[in-house]
Design an enzyme around this catalytic site. Structure first.
Site, mmCIF file in Angstrom:
data_model
loop_
_atom_site.group_PDB
_atom_site.id
_atom_site.type_symbol
_atom_site.label_atom_id
_atom_site.label_comp_id
_atom_site.label_asym_id
_atom_site.label_seq_id
_atom_site.Cartn_x
_atom_site.Cartn_y
_atom_site.Cartn_z
ATOM 1 N N ARG A 148 39.591 -42.287 33.252
ATOM 2 C CA ARG A 148 40.528 -41.511 32.475
ATOM 3 C C ARG A 148 41.865 -42.688 31.917
ATOM 4 N NH1 ARG A 148 40.903 -35.794 35.348
ATOM 5 N NH2 ARG A 148 42.357 -35.303 33.301
ATOM 6 N N SER A 159 49.450 -33.620 28.540
ATOM 7 C CA SER A 159 50.869 -33.336 28.579
ATOM 8 C C SER A 159 51.322 -33.723 30.015
ATOM 9 C CB SER A 159 50.948 -31.594 28.534
ATOM 10 O OG SER A 159 50.069 -31.204 29.757
ATOM 11 N N SER A 207 48.123 -29.830 24.926
ATOM 12 C CA SER A 207 48.369 -28.882 26.215
ATOM 13 C C SER A 207 49.730 -28.429 26.499
ATOM 14 C CB SER A 207 47.754 -29.370 27.366
ATOM 15 O OG SER A 207 46.509 -29.547 27.339
ATOM 16 N N ASP A 220 41.877 -25.352 29.487
ATOM 17 C CA ASP A 220 40.754 -25.334 30.793
ATOM 18 C C ASP A 220 40.030 -23.938 30.585
ATOM 19 O OD1 ASP A 220 41.828 -27.740 31.723
ATOM 20 O OD2 ASP A 220 43.245 -26.835 33.252
ATOM 21 N N ASN A 270 41.235 -33.493 23.237
ATOM 22 C CA ASN A 270 41.590 -34.206 24.521
ATOM 23 C C ASN A 270 40.767 -33.508 25.508
ATOM 24 O OD1 ASN A 270 42.841 -31.658 25.349
ATOM 25 N ND2 ASN A 270 44.563 -32.718 26.290
ATOM 26 N N LYS A 277 38.987 -35.574 29.939
ATOM 27 C CA LYS A 277 39.145 -35.149 31.254
ATOM 28 C C LYS A 277 38.055 -35.463 32.206
ATOM 29 C CE LYS A 277 41.754 -31.787 29.326
ATOM 30 N NZ LYS A 277 43.060 -30.983 29.566
ATOM 31 N N ARG A 336 34.283 -33.719 27.833
ATOM 32 C CA ARG A 336 33.900 -32.408 27.748
ATOM 33 C C ARG A 336 33.353 -31.728 26.329
ATOM 34 N NH1 ARG A 336 38.691 -29.514 31.767
ATOM 35 N NH2 ARG A 336 37.650 -30.273 33.663
#
Ligand SMILES: O=C(O)C1=C[C@@H](OP(=O)(O)O)[C@@H](O)[C@H](O)C1
Ligand SMILES: C=C(OP(=O)(O)O)C(=O)O
Length: 431
Positions: free
Chosen positions: A121, A166, A193, A310, A333, A337, A341
């Site tokens: 990440r 964020s 986010s 989420d 975004n 993660k 995703r």
């Protein structure tokens, strides 16, 4: 045992208490550690991510005592211990928040324990921002392992991109009140986010910190020289985890009640309730109790996923069985993660028999109300939310789904399968 076998289950019924919010627990642990007195946190979450924050604040010098219902923390204020190494496990928010706080230490290295998940990440936007206030960071192309050589940043003008996460902005909001001089933070590009930043601001205010935020949350003035108050905090129920339970109830014949889901919560993922309503799932939400009486029929939906980052995977899992084509947009975004995703998740959904398409920042689901085939092995990609979502799909597959490495569900929801079992789901740990 690390795999879970999900056997088709037509009906779910019963009542559970939502687990405690991960995002509030990590924040309360942090602000308690940054206070000089003794704070109490009631009903903290117990998961790998919240344990990671607990372990790290202890390493940084907080005194942590706990019993079944609370954690009592005596903080280190603006003077963390001179620790050399911190291990955040696979917790992105914990890493990013503590990268900022580590700039109060002389020299700390964040180790790379999950090279295939957190290790992939990106953190460059935060590294750049810390550099603007004189913090030296060594890193592996913006990724772990990362060493922060802090010393004494003073504050000042900071620009940070919000286009990827964020959490970079939240990290700076936790740090800057402790610095000697006033700071100004300007968010560049977009702010993804954004709703989660509302949770950061709420917790900072509860901890007695003053932040002047513009209405659009894109610029901030933070008086320096502040100190965190020691306080008592109560952690609310967790919407992202509960979203998976509610989506499971939505795709089955169900009578499922989840307690402790505050209607006025600042968690964006409370939108799971609205989205299931838009999908015409019969449910009520009163007195912080969500009651789903699923009949297995769902209608397709269009939704701005950035409002509830989420919970998107659980919503998509529900859409797999809806009539019509659903679209979840503004979700780019999700690629940054625990896994990608979008690509990784949709590959697993396709294996199970779902009809899904991806765009750079969109997930499109052509619903199959008749059910999907199943009968395959699912790769969890180290991602608790992929595990929870594929379990929902397995409940309505024709053949069982085997989810490999399902133990990673413990990142946020260690008792997910216990809760589902209590509702009657056929889910078993297998060799
Ligand atoms: O601040 C936080 O606690 C979080 C922010 C969100 O991340 P992004 O801002 O990277 O979307 C969310 O996905 C994550 O689970 C927790
Ligand atoms: C993305 C998540 O967490 P983090 O970014 O803190 O690893 C999550 O909980 O889904």
């Amino acid at each position: 045992m690390t795999d879970v076998l999900v056997t088709p289950t037509p009906t779910l019924s019963g009542e559970i208490q939502a687990l405690s919010s991960k995002n509030y627990t990590t924040r309360y642990l942090l602000v308690a550690a940054l206070a000089e007195g003794t704070s109490t946190i009631y009903y903290p979450a117990h998961s790998e991510d919240s344990d990671a924050m607990r372990r790290c604040i202890r390493d940084l010098g907080a005194i942590v005592e706990e019993d079944d219902e609370k954690i009592v923390i005596t903080g280190f204020g603006r003077n963390p211990k001179d620790v050399k190494e911190l291990d955040v496990g696979n917790a992105g928010a914990v890493l990013r928040f503590l990268m900022a706080i580590a700039s109060l230490c002389p020299d700390v290295t964040f180790v790379n324990r999950y090279p295939d998940s957190l290790g992939k990440r990106p953190h460059s936007d935060l590294i750049d921002a810390l550099g603007q206030i004189g913090v030296q960071v060594t890193h592996n192309e913006g990724k772990l392992p990362i060493t922060i050589k802090g010393g004494q940043p003073k504050g000042g003008k900071i620009q940070v991109s919000g286009a990827v996460s964020s959490q970079f902005l939240s990290a700076l909001l936790f740090l800057t009140p402790l610095l000697a001089e006033d700071s100004e933070i300007e968010v560049l590009n977009d702010l993804k986010s954004k709703v989660v930043v509302g949770q950061t601001l709420e917790v900072l205010e509860q901890a007695g910190i003053v932040i002047h935020a513009s209405e659009d949350l894109m610029s901030y003035r933070i008086p320096g020289g502040q100190s965190y108050d020691a306080k008592t905090y109560i952690v609310q129920g967790d919407y992202p985890g509960s979203a998976a339970i509610l989506a499971a109830a939505a795709v089955t014949q169900s009578d499922v009640i989840v307690h402790r889901l505050a209607e006025k919560s600042k968690q964006g993922e409370r939108a799971i309730v609205d989205v299931l309503r838009m999908m015409e799932v019969p449910l009520t939400h009163d007195n912080d109790i969500v009651h789903v009486k699923g009949n297995g029929r769902l209608k397709a939906v269009e939704f701005d996923g950035d409002q509830a980052t989420d919970a998107v995977l659980a919503m998509v899992a529900a859409a797999v069985f809806a009539e019509g084509t659903s679209r979840f947009y503004d979700v780019e975004n999700l690629r940054y993660k625990e896994c990608d995703r979008i690509t990784d998740y949709l590959n697993e959904l396709r294996k199970a028999g779902a009809n899904v398409e991806e765009r750079q920042s969109e997930i499109i689901v052509h619903g199959r109300p008749e059910g999907v085939e199943g009968g395959v092995e699912i790769n969890a990609h180290y991602d608790h939310r992929v595990i929870m979502a594929l379990t929902i799909v397995g409940l309505r597959s024709k053949q069982p789904l085997r989810i490999r490495d399902a133990h990673h569900v413990a990142k946020s929801y260690p008792i997910y399968f216990d809760h589902l079992k209590a509702l009657g789901a056929n889910v078993e740990w297998v060799e």
